[in-house]
Design a protein around this motif. Sequence first.
Motif, PDB file in Angstrom:
ATOM      1  N   ASP A   7      15.996  14.225  36.167  1.00 31.58           N
ATOM      2  CA  ASP A   7      15.478  13.114  35.363  1.00 31.58           C
ATOM      3  C   ASP A   7      15.527  11.775  36.072  1.00 31.58           C
ATOM      4  O   ASP A   7      15.218  10.758  35.461  1.00 31.58           O
ATOM      5  CB  ASP A   7      16.260  12.994  34.051  1.00 31.58           C
ATOM      6  CG  ASP A   7      15.746  13.944  32.986  1.00 31.58           C
ATOM      7  OD1 ASP A   7      14.546  14.253  32.990  1.00 31.58           O
ATOM      8  OD2 ASP A   7      16.558  14.381  32.160  1.00 31.58           O
ATOM      9  N   GLU A   8      15.939  11.770  37.343  1.00 33.56           N
ATOM     10  CA  GLU A   8      16.029  10.505  38.049  1.00 33.56           C
ATOM     11  C   GLU A   8      15.931  10.727  39.554  1.00 33.56           C
ATOM     12  O   GLU A   8      16.164  11.816  40.046  1.00 33.56           O
ATOM     13  CB  GLU A   8      17.327   9.774  37.707  1.00 33.56           C
ATOM     14  CG  GLU A   8      18.560  10.635  37.864  1.00 33.56           C
ATOM     15  CD  GLU A   8      19.734  10.164  37.017  1.00 33.56           C
ATOM     16  OE1 GLU A   8      19.545   9.339  36.113  1.00 33.56           O
ATOM     17  OE2 GLU A   8      20.837  10.636  37.273  1.00 33.56           O
ATOM     18  N   ARG A  28       9.860  17.646  35.636  1.00 34.19           N
ATOM     19  CA  ARG A  28      11.260  17.764  35.229  1.00 34.19           C
ATOM     20  C   ARG A  28      11.833  19.102  35.675  1.00 34.19           C
ATOM     21  O   ARG A  28      12.734  19.639  35.054  1.00 34.19           O
ATOM     22  CB  ARG A  28      11.390  17.613  33.722  1.00 34.19           C
ATOM     23  CG  ARG A  28      11.203  16.189  33.285  1.00 34.19           C
ATOM     24  CD  ARG A  28      11.683  16.005  31.862  1.00 34.19           C
ATOM     25  NE  ARG A  28      11.761  14.585  31.592  1.00 34.19           N
ATOM     26  CZ  ARG A  28      11.387  14.053  30.462  1.00 34.19           C
ATOM     27  NH1 ARG A  28      10.920  14.794  29.490  1.00 34.19           N
ATOM     28  NH2 ARG A  28      11.487  12.754  30.281  1.00 34.19           N
ATOM     29  N   ARG A  31      13.469   8.626  35.442  1.00 37.68           N
ATOM     30  CA  ARG A  31      12.087   9.090  35.342  1.00 37.68           C
ATOM     31  C   ARG A  31      11.359   8.444  34.169  1.00 37.68           C
ATOM     32  O   ARG A  31      10.234   7.972  34.300  1.00 37.68           O
ATOM     33  CB  ARG A  31      12.054  10.618  35.201  1.00 37.68           C
ATOM     34  CG  ARG A  31      10.656  11.189  35.055  1.00 37.68           C
ATOM     35  CD  ARG A  31      10.727  12.711  34.799  1.00 37.68           C
ATOM     36  NE  ARG A  31       9.442  13.323  34.949  1.00 37.68           N
ATOM     37  CZ  ARG A  31       8.510  13.368  33.999  1.00 37.68           C
ATOM     38  NH1 ARG A  31       8.743  12.800  32.833  1.00 37.68           N
ATOM     39  NH2 ARG A  31       7.359  13.960  34.218  1.00 37.68           N
ATOM     40  N   GLN A  32      11.980   8.437  33.009  1.00 35.55           N
ATOM     41  CA  GLN A  32      11.328   7.923  31.805  1.00 35.55           C
ATOM     42  C   GLN A  32      10.944   6.450  31.962  1.00 35.55           C
ATOM     43  O   GLN A  32       9.837   6.040  31.596  1.00 35.55           O
ATOM     44  CB  GLN A  32      12.220   8.121  30.586  1.00 35.55           C
ATOM     45  CG  GLN A  32      11.549   7.778  29.288  1.00 35.55           C
ATOM     46  CD  GLN A  32      12.405   8.150  28.090  1.00 35.55           C
ATOM     47  OE1 GLN A  32      13.506   8.663  28.217  1.00 35.55           O
ATOM     48  NE2 GLN A  32      11.885   7.893  26.904  1.00 35.55           N
ATOM     49  N   TRP A  81       7.983   6.214  34.400  1.00 41.18           N
ATOM     50  CA  TRP A  81       6.706   6.605  33.773  1.00 41.18           C
ATOM     51  C   TRP A  81       6.211   5.539  32.806  1.00 41.18           C
ATOM     52  O   TRP A  81       5.002   5.298  32.702  1.00 41.18           O
ATOM     53  CB  TRP A  81       6.832   7.963  33.081  1.00 41.18           C
ATOM     54  CG  TRP A  81       6.612   9.062  34.081  1.00 41.18           C
ATOM     55  CD1 TRP A  81       7.567   9.810  34.698  1.00 41.18           C
ATOM     56  CD2 TRP A  81       5.353   9.510  34.599  1.00 41.18           C
ATOM     57  NE1 TRP A  81       6.978  10.697  35.575  1.00 41.18           N
ATOM     58  CE2 TRP A  81       5.625  10.532  35.531  1.00 41.18           C
ATOM     59  CE3 TRP A  81       4.041   9.136  34.383  1.00 41.18           C
ATOM     60  CZ2 TRP A  81       4.616  11.188  36.234  1.00 41.18           C
ATOM     61  CZ3 TRP A  81       3.036   9.801  35.083  1.00 41.18           C
ATOM     62  CH2 TRP A  81       3.327  10.811  35.996  1.00 41.18           C
ATOM     63  N   ALA A  82       7.108   4.895  32.089  1.00 40.20           N
ATOM     64  CA  ALA A  82       6.695   3.809  31.195  1.00 40.20           C
ATOM     65  C   ALA A  82       6.060   2.676  31.995  1.00 40.20           C
ATOM     66  O   ALA A  82       5.033   2.110  31.584  1.00 40.20           O
ATOM     67  CB  ALA A  82       7.892   3.307  30.387  1.00 40.20           C
ATOM     68  N   ASP A 133       2.613   3.729  33.042  1.00 43.74           N
ATOM     69  CA  ASP A 133       1.671   3.647  31.916  1.00 43.74           C
ATOM     70  C   ASP A 133       1.150   2.225  31.745  1.00 43.74           C
ATOM     71  O   ASP A 133       0.006   2.017  31.349  1.00 43.74           O
ATOM     72  CB  ASP A 133       2.332   4.123  30.623  1.00 43.74           C
ATOM     73  CG  ASP A 133       2.451   5.641  30.539  1.00 43.74           C
ATOM     74  OD1 ASP A 133       1.734   6.342  31.300  1.00 43.74           O
ATOM     75  OD2 ASP A 133       3.258   6.121  29.727  1.00 43.74           O
TER      76      ASP A 133
END
Length: 159
Positions: free
Chosen positions: A47-48, A95, A116-117, A120-121, A124
């Motif tokens: 996740d990172e 993932r 990661r989250q 991705w934000a 976007d």
Amino acid sequence: MSITELLQRCELFARLTPEQIERIAALGQGVVYNAGEVVIREGEPSDEMYVIRSGMVEVLVSRGVIPDVPGPPQLTPLVSLGQGQFFGEMALVDRGARSATVRCVRDGTVLYVIPRQAFWALCDSDHHIGYIVMRNIASDLSFKLRHRNIQVKLAGGEP
């Protein structure tokens, strides 16, 4: 060296503007590790990604579990990484399970961790950042795959 300067020197963020790199720098945080500490473990979820701010880590892969022999699989060192280099970048793409174990080699190693989250934000909201970074990841993975295929051929196997 500031985080922004570190990321500017990192191949993964090549061809991004200073302003775009500052936006990426704002996503993460520094974490300190000591020699022998495992940062990521092969097979675990991802996740990172990590950029080495100072110190050194080694990348290891398992040679497999030996049937009827207790204990973890034998780890084989692949490469050592130092300041400005990165690992875990495939977590930005998917993932999937970690493909290697990364262990800290020096006390006081500082890693800059980008979730990661959050990445991705940012992508976007700024598609250009996402395009450039994904292109850089593709280039890096292509190089690694070619290198691996050459190693396999030299060892007498088929890629």
